[in-house]
Design a protein around this motif. Structure first.
Motif, PDB file in Angstrom:
ATOM      1  N   LEU A  16       3.870  12.443   2.498  1.00 54.47           N
ATOM      2  CA  LEU A  16       3.083  11.676   3.461  1.00 54.47           C
ATOM      3  C   LEU A  16       2.653  10.319   2.942  1.00 54.47           C
ATOM      4  N   ASP A  17       2.489   9.395   3.887  1.00 56.30           N
ATOM      5  CA  ASP A  17       1.805   8.139   3.622  1.00 56.30           C
ATOM      6  C   ASP A  17       0.559   8.159   4.490  1.00 56.30           C
ATOM      7  N   LEU A  18      -0.592   8.281   3.873  1.00 58.75           N
ATOM      8  CA  LEU A  18      -1.859   8.386   4.594  1.00 58.75           C
ATOM      9  C   LEU A  18      -2.625   7.059   4.596  1.00 58.75           C
ATOM     10  N   THR A  19      -1.907   5.956   4.458  1.00 56.97           N
ATOM     11  CA  THR A  19      -2.535   4.648   4.511  1.00 56.97           C
ATOM     12  C   THR A  19      -3.293   4.501   5.831  1.00 56.97           C
ATOM     13  N   GLY A  20      -4.530   4.041   5.747  1.00 54.02           N
ATOM     14  CA  GLY A  20      -5.341   3.841   6.939  1.00 54.02           C
ATOM     15  C   GLY A  20      -6.090   5.077   7.405  1.00 54.02           C
ATOM     16  N   ARG A  30      -1.752   9.738  -1.909  1.00 53.74           N
ATOM     17  CA  ARG A  30      -0.957   9.490  -0.703  1.00 53.74           C
ATOM     18  C   ARG A  30      -1.503   8.288   0.077  1.00 53.74           C
ATOM     19  N   ASN A  31      -2.336   7.486  -0.566  1.00 53.36           N
ATOM     20  CA  ASN A  31      -2.868   6.216  -0.054  1.00 53.36           C
ATOM     21  C   ASN A  31      -3.973   6.344   0.976  1.00 53.36           C
ATOM     22  N   ALA A  32      -4.572   7.504   1.121  1.00 47.72           N
ATOM     23  CA  ALA A  32      -5.714   7.653   2.018  1.00 47.72           C
ATOM     24  C   ALA A  32      -6.944   7.036   1.360  1.00 47.72           C
TER      25      ALA A  32
END
Length: 149
Positions: A79-83, A113-115
């Protein structure tokens, strides 16, 4: 209006009480909530990207995440949880050497995961009492404040 996922694992019912309180508080603040249990509600980690905010609850005993959370945790690798804002909460037991390691592990994975990880990891000793229930409500309100600003 924010869309929030409250997803939890509870062995004794303590984390479930926390999850229900947090979910009710989010609803009372006029936000959309999906309330799910790792045990009862099939969920794919990829669904996390459909939410503005994610609250992951887990009981924590010895040294890591519970077995019912393991597959979901591993699937988070894709996953990419950016934002996304992710918070963690759960019932813990001070009998063990590490207090609430599952919450720390889930928060670390979310950060990888960038969250954005909500600063407070809500750790309650065993079953929440009335004062701790109020703390759960304040935790949810603080989470929503960060999510909506």
């Amino acid at each position: 209006m924010a869309k929030v996922l409250v997803l939890y694992a509870s062995l004794t019912g303590s984390t479930e009480i926390m999850a229900e309180t947090i979910s009710d508080s989010i609803k009372a603040n006029n936000h959309d909530v999906d309330f799910k249990s790792f045990d009862l509600d099939p969920i794919d980690a990829k669904e996390m990207v459909n939410y503005d905010g994610i609250l992951l609850g887990s009981y924590s005993w010895d040294d890591d995440i519970p077995f019912e959370v393991e597959d979901f945790y591993q699937d988070m690798d894709d996953l990419d949880l950016t934002g996304k804002l992710v918070g963690t909460f759960g019932s813990c037991d001070s009998y063990y050497d590490i207090y609430g390691p599952a919450l720390d592990t889930l928060a670390s994975k979310s950060e990888e995961r960038n969250a954005t990880v909500y600063s407070e990891k809500l750790k309650i000793e065993l079953e929440p009492d009335d004062q701790e229930i109020e703390h759960c409500e304040k935790f949810a309100e603080g989470f929503l404040q960060q999510l909506t600003t």
